[in-house]
Every structure is written in structure tokens, then in C-alpha cells.
Design an enzyme around this catalytic site. Structure first.
Site, PDB file in Angstrom:
ATOM      1  N   TRP A 119       0.812  -1.221   0.000  1.00  0.00           N
ATOM      2  CA  TRP A 119       0.000   0.000   0.000  1.00  0.00           C
ATOM      3  C   TRP A 119       0.843   1.268   0.000  1.00  0.00           C
ATOM      4  O   TRP A 119       0.335   2.366  -0.230  1.00  0.00           O
ATOM      5  CB  TRP A 119      -0.911   0.019   1.235  1.00  0.00           C
ATOM      6  CG  TRP A 119      -0.188  -0.200   2.523  1.00  0.00           C
ATOM      7  CD1 TRP A 119      -0.075  -1.370   3.202  1.00  0.00           C
ATOM      8  CD2 TRP A 119       0.550   0.770   3.287  1.00  0.00           C
ATOM      9  NE1 TRP A 119       0.687  -1.204   4.344  1.00  0.00           N
ATOM     10  CE2 TRP A 119       1.080   0.095   4.418  1.00  0.00           C
ATOM     11  CE3 TRP A 119       0.817   2.125   3.134  1.00  0.00           C
ATOM     12  CZ2 TRP A 119       1.855   0.740   5.372  1.00  0.00           C
ATOM     13  CZ3 TRP A 119       1.588   2.771   4.089  1.00  0.00           C
ATOM     14  CH2 TRP A 119       2.100   2.090   5.187  1.00  0.00           C
ATOM     15  N   CYS A 120       2.147   1.137   0.261  1.00  0.00           N
ATOM     16  CA  CYS A 120       3.031   2.284   0.418  1.00  0.00           C
ATOM     17  C   CYS A 120       3.348   2.921  -0.938  1.00  0.00           C
ATOM     18  O   CYS A 120       3.782   2.242  -1.875  1.00  0.00           O
ATOM     19  CB  CYS A 120       4.314   1.844   1.121  1.00  0.00           C
ATOM     20  SG  CYS A 120       5.667   3.022   1.004  1.00  0.00           S
ATOM     21  N   HIS A 121       3.150   4.239  -1.039  1.00  0.00           N
ATOM     22  CA  HIS A 121       3.407   4.956  -2.300  1.00  0.00           C
ATOM     23  C   HIS A 121       4.858   4.813  -2.727  1.00  0.00           C
ATOM     24  O   HIS A 121       5.159   4.555  -3.901  1.00  0.00           O
ATOM     25  CB  HIS A 121       3.058   6.434  -2.127  1.00  0.00           C
ATOM     26  CG  HIS A 121       3.641   7.322  -3.191  1.00  0.00           C
ATOM     27  ND1 HIS A 121       3.177   7.329  -4.493  1.00  0.00           N
ATOM     28  CD2 HIS A 121       4.673   8.207  -3.137  1.00  0.00           C
ATOM     29  CE1 HIS A 121       3.901   8.193  -5.193  1.00  0.00           C
ATOM     30  NE2 HIS A 121       4.805   8.739  -4.401  1.00  0.00           N
ATOM     31  N   GLN A 135       5.549   1.351  -4.026  1.00  0.00           N
ATOM     32  CA  GLN A 135       5.007   1.169  -5.362  1.00  0.00           C
ATOM     33  C   GLN A 135       5.906   1.813  -6.413  1.00  0.00           C
ATOM     34  O   GLN A 135       6.114   1.273  -7.505  1.00  0.00           O
ATOM     35  CB  GLN A 135       3.593   1.760  -5.430  1.00  0.00           C
ATOM     36  CG  GLN A 135       2.585   1.051  -4.548  1.00  0.00           C
ATOM     37  CD  GLN A 135       1.281   1.802  -4.437  1.00  0.00           C
ATOM     38  OE1 GLN A 135       1.080   2.836  -5.087  1.00  0.00           O
ATOM     39  NE2 GLN A 135       0.370   1.292  -3.600  1.00  0.00           N
TER      40      GLN A 135
END
Length: 474
Positions: free
Chosen positions: A173-175, A178
Site C-alpha cells: 500500500w506504500c506509495h 510502489q
């Protein structure tokens, strides 16, 4: 000339009675002795009062110089907040915001028992954020053999097989994770093509912390992505006799990661050497933050929180349990000024007069708990008489109200301070000399007059009693 002196005699306030017209009595003698004793006693008391220094207390609007800064001193231990990401921020009602203050803040790694286990952590907050490859840069790359994330089942075996393993601890979920993913996969393919399995000196790997929470927590991962370097099965680096983690702090581009791997390969199988792009990340769960910050004398907030320009955080992992060793406002008084303050303070000094939060423990019982401490600060200025301008001392006291609440934002510990616009001014004062003279004359004249009245009353009473007694006898 004789006539002039005769006229001057007419204005004599103290006309004399001839001694042969006066009569001395025993009662008058005793009254004279008593009056003299009373005069001496009252005069001595008045002299002592005149020589002593009294204090006056006033409530005035704060007279602090414009733009004067206020010093907030703190020493707080967070057993579950890593020094790698611990940040001290300040904001106020004027819109001032300062993030991750480091110049006057010391960070020391501690364990869950709040015992120091490492050397002071060097803060990298002012270094440029790591660079990334442009988004979509590897979208058109041919099929990449993506390394399957490690799990608790094969993690230790992988570390034991390769002399050097570079592990990317990430969260889907971490920007930032990603954004790093395609770069990491491309770098993994190139490194493994250059150093195939038969070479066996280096391996790129990754761990999904949403699936392997216990594994990530065992390695004190709090921010994502965290790139750790394991050599010979561990990521320890010994600095000053203390064991700490090795974490990669360089750019997060394919070229940078491949160059980093190339620089590590020659050291495979050799004694541990520190690399320029490696930094010590504390091998502990906690951090002690001590120091001070200078703030404007307006309402504001001092915040302790996990912060990083290149990492994301899982809010449910953050535990802001803390112990406030000390928190005081302003400068501690010297022994001499402390004695002055103790002597002149309107209500005296209590043991916690300057530090109401000394050794208080605050536990996060639920996930995403934020602790807020509301401080109301009052300024007391002590002005000794002999050094009204050079020896005055500003003493700050505060009341503290604390509460804990669950928030959707990242958990933090906040000290919200509000300064009273009213200043308590305590001044030493001394009576003017003319008051002493006036009171002394009043004492002498008053006692003399009262004694004269009593003497006259007693004398006349004795005469009347004598006449009555003679009349009865006749």
C-alpha cells in the site's frame, strides 16, 4: 538686640516650668521607666522593620521584550519509536512550522526497558531525499524474473546461503514502495544476470511486511521501504562497540542500486567494511530524545512523531508509549537565583514547581493512539532590590492536562502550550527614610503623651482619694 531676643522667647513651644513648682512622685518614676522601656522596644522593632526588605506582588500584562523566544527543554523516552524515524516538530498559531529539528536534539537508541543500547544516532533529515527512476521507465522492459518475496520460512536460509543479501522490506500500500517496485525488479534482474547463482556472492530479495509482520518487527522495521544489507547472515555494524543495523540510504534508481551492488561484491567473504551509502540504523525498538527548542511566545505545539521523506508508515504499527523524564520551560535557575526565588515566590516552591510532568509514564493501550499534553504556562518575574535590572529572574511554571485518543492520522505525542498574557511581578521594596523618622517621632511622642496622661490621672486620683480619706477622719 535684647528686645529681639525677648520677642523670640514668646514663640517658644517648650516653655519651662520652674523646678520649685514641680513635684516628683514615685508613680511618675515608675511610669517614666515603663515609658522608656516601651519607647526602646518600639523603636528597636521599627528599626528592624526599616532595615528589612519586604516584597510586593503585582499582576501585570506580560512585559517580555517583543520577539523574545521561549526555551522548551525535554527528555523523553519512546520504547517503541525507532531513532531512525523519530522526529521533533514545532508549529505555532502564527503559522510557523519547523520539521525534524536536529541541531539541539540528541537521539539515543534504547530498548523496551528504556536502557541505552547504542551511540547517538546521526540524523539525515537535511540530506537530499533519495532519487527515483521516472515513473513508467521500465513499463516496456521485457519480462523480468521477479524474485518471489522471502518469508519467515526461507529468510534465514537465504541469508545463510549468500555472503551478501540486500533486502527490501516493503508494504504494497506504500506509495514509495510502489514507486520503487519496478526499479527494484529491474535492478534485481541486472544484478542476478551479472552475478548468477553459481557466483553465489550477492542476492537481492524482498519481504512483504503485510504478510510477514512478525519478521519485519523482529528486524525493527517501522518505515517502508527499508533497504537493509545482510552480510554473513546478519545486518550488524559495530560502531563504538555498539551493534546497529546497516540500512541503505542512497538513491533508489536502478543505476544507483546496481552500482551499490557492484561495490559490495568484492567484499563478499571479507571482513565487514562500512560503505559510503550505508548508514547505521538502530538495532533497537526505541529512542530517547533529549534537548531543547526555541519557540515564539505564542500558543504552539511540540510534536514527537515518525517522519521520513522517503518512507511510509503503517499507523497500526506505531506505538507512542513514552516516559517523560523531564519537561520544563525556560532556563533552570542557578543556586543563588533558586534561593532568591524560594525566598520571594508568593506561594513558595513545591518540589515540582518547574516540572509538573517529571517521571510520568503514558501507555498506548490501543492502536493508533495519540497522546496530547496541554500545558498552561505562567511567567513569574522576581526582581531583587539590589539588582533590579541585572539580577532579575524569569521563572516559568505550568499546569499539565494529558489525554489519549485514537486518530486516523499517524500516531504522535503532542505538547500543546499556551502562555498566559498575565505576568506575576514580585519586587523587593524598602521603606523610605522619612517614614522611619516619622514613625520614630510618633513612637516617642505618643508614648510620652500617653504616659503623661496616665501619670496625671493617677496623680489626681491619689489626691482625690487622699482628700476623701482626710474628710472621713475629720
Amino acid at each position: 538686640m535684647a528686645r529681639l531676643f525677648a520677642k523670640l522667647k514668646a514663640i517658644d513651644f517648650f516653655k519651662k516650668i520652674p523646678s520649685d513648682l514641680t513635684e516628683a512622685t514615685l508613680t511618675g518614676a515608675w511610669l517614666s521607666i515603663l515609658a522608656a522601656v516601651i519607647m526602646v522596644f518600639l523603636f528597636t522593632a521599627e528599626l528592624i522593620s526599616f532595615m528589612s526588605i519586604s516584597t510586593s506582588t503585582q499582576l501585570v500584562v506580560d512585559r517580555s521584550p517583543q520577539n523574545e523566544l521561549l526555551k522548551l527543554n525535554f527528555n523523553i523516552s519512546f520504547p517503541a519509536l525507532s531513532c531512525e524515524f523519530a522526529s521533533v516538530d514545532v508549529s505555532d498559531s502564527l503559522g510557523t512550522k519547523r520539521m525534524n529539528l536536529t541541531k539541539t536534539v540528541r537521539k539515543l537508541p534504547i530498548d523496551l526497558d528504556m536502557i541505552r543500547v547504542g551511540s547517538a544516532v546521526e540524523d539525515h533529515s537535511h540530506k537530499p531525499a533519495p532519487k527515483y527512476d521516472a515513473e513508467g521507465h521500465f513499463d516496456e522492459e521485457p519480462d523480468i524474473d521477479v524474485t518471489v518475496p522471502l518469508s519467515h520460512v526461507n529468510f534465514d536460509a537465504t541469508l545463510a546461503r549468500y555472503p551478501i543479501v540486500i533486502v527490501n522490506f516493503f508494504a504494497p500500500w506504500c506509495h514509495w514502495c510502489q514507486r520503487l517496485e519496478p526499479t527494484w525488479e529491474a535492478a534485481t534482474k541486472e544484478v542476478h544476470d551479472k552475478y548468477p547463482e553459481w557466483d553465489g556472492r550477492i542476492r537481492f530479495a524482498k519481504v512483504d511486511c503485510t504478510q510477514e509482520m512478525e519478521l519485519c518487527r523482529a528486524h525493527f522495521i517501522q518505515g517502508f521501504p527499508s533497504i537493509r544489507v545482510f552480510r554473513k547472515g546478519h545486518d550488524d555494524i559495530v560502531i563504538g562497540g555498539m551493534h546497529e543495523h546497516e540500512t541503505y540510504m542512497g538513491d533508489r534508481t536502478k543505476d544507483a542500486l546496481v552500482a551499490f551492488a557492484d561495490s559490495l561484491v568484492p567484499s563478499a567473504g571479507q571482513p565487514h567494511r562500512k560503505h559510503v551509502n550505508l548508514s547505521a540504523a538502530p538495532k533497537t525498538s526505541g529512542c530517547n530524545l533529549a534537548g531543547f527548542v526555541m519557540v515564539k511566545k505564542v500558543p504552539g505545539t511540540l510534536t514527537f512523531v515518525a517522519r521520513s521523506e522517503g518512507h511510509s508508515f503503517d499507523h497500526t504499527w506505531m506505538n507512542m508509549t513514552h516516559l517523560v523524564h523531564s519537561f520544563h520551560v525556560g532556563t533552570r535557575p542557578s543556586p543563588r537565583k533558586y534561593q532568591q526565588l524560594k525566598r520571594l515566590h508568593p506561594a513558595g516552591l513545591t518540589p515540582d514547581w518547574a516540572d509538573k510532568m517529571h517521571d510520568q509514564f503514558f501507555l498506548s493501550e490501543h492502536a493508533q493512539s495519540t497522546h496530547e499534553h496541554y500545558l498552561q504556562v505562567v511567567l513569574t518575574t522576581i526582581e531583587p532590590r539590589r539588582s533590579r535590572h541585572t539580577g532579575s529572574y524569569d521563572a516559568y511554571e505550568y499546569t499539565a492536562h494529558s489525554h489519549t485518543y485514537q486518530s486516523d492520522s499517524i500516531p504522535s505525542t503532542r505538547f500543546t502550550y499556551d502562555l498566559s498574557p498575565i505576568q506575576i511581578l514580585v519586587q523587593e521594596t524598602k521603606r523610605p527614610w522619612y517614614q522611619f523618622l516619622t514613625t520614630s517621632c510618633a513612637i516617642i511622642g505618643g508614648v510620652f503623651t500617653v504616659a503623661g496622661i496616665l501619670d496625671a490621672l493617677l496623680y489626681q486620683s491619689f489626691k482625690v482619694a487622699k482628700k476623701l480619706n482626710l474628710g472621713k477622719q475629720g
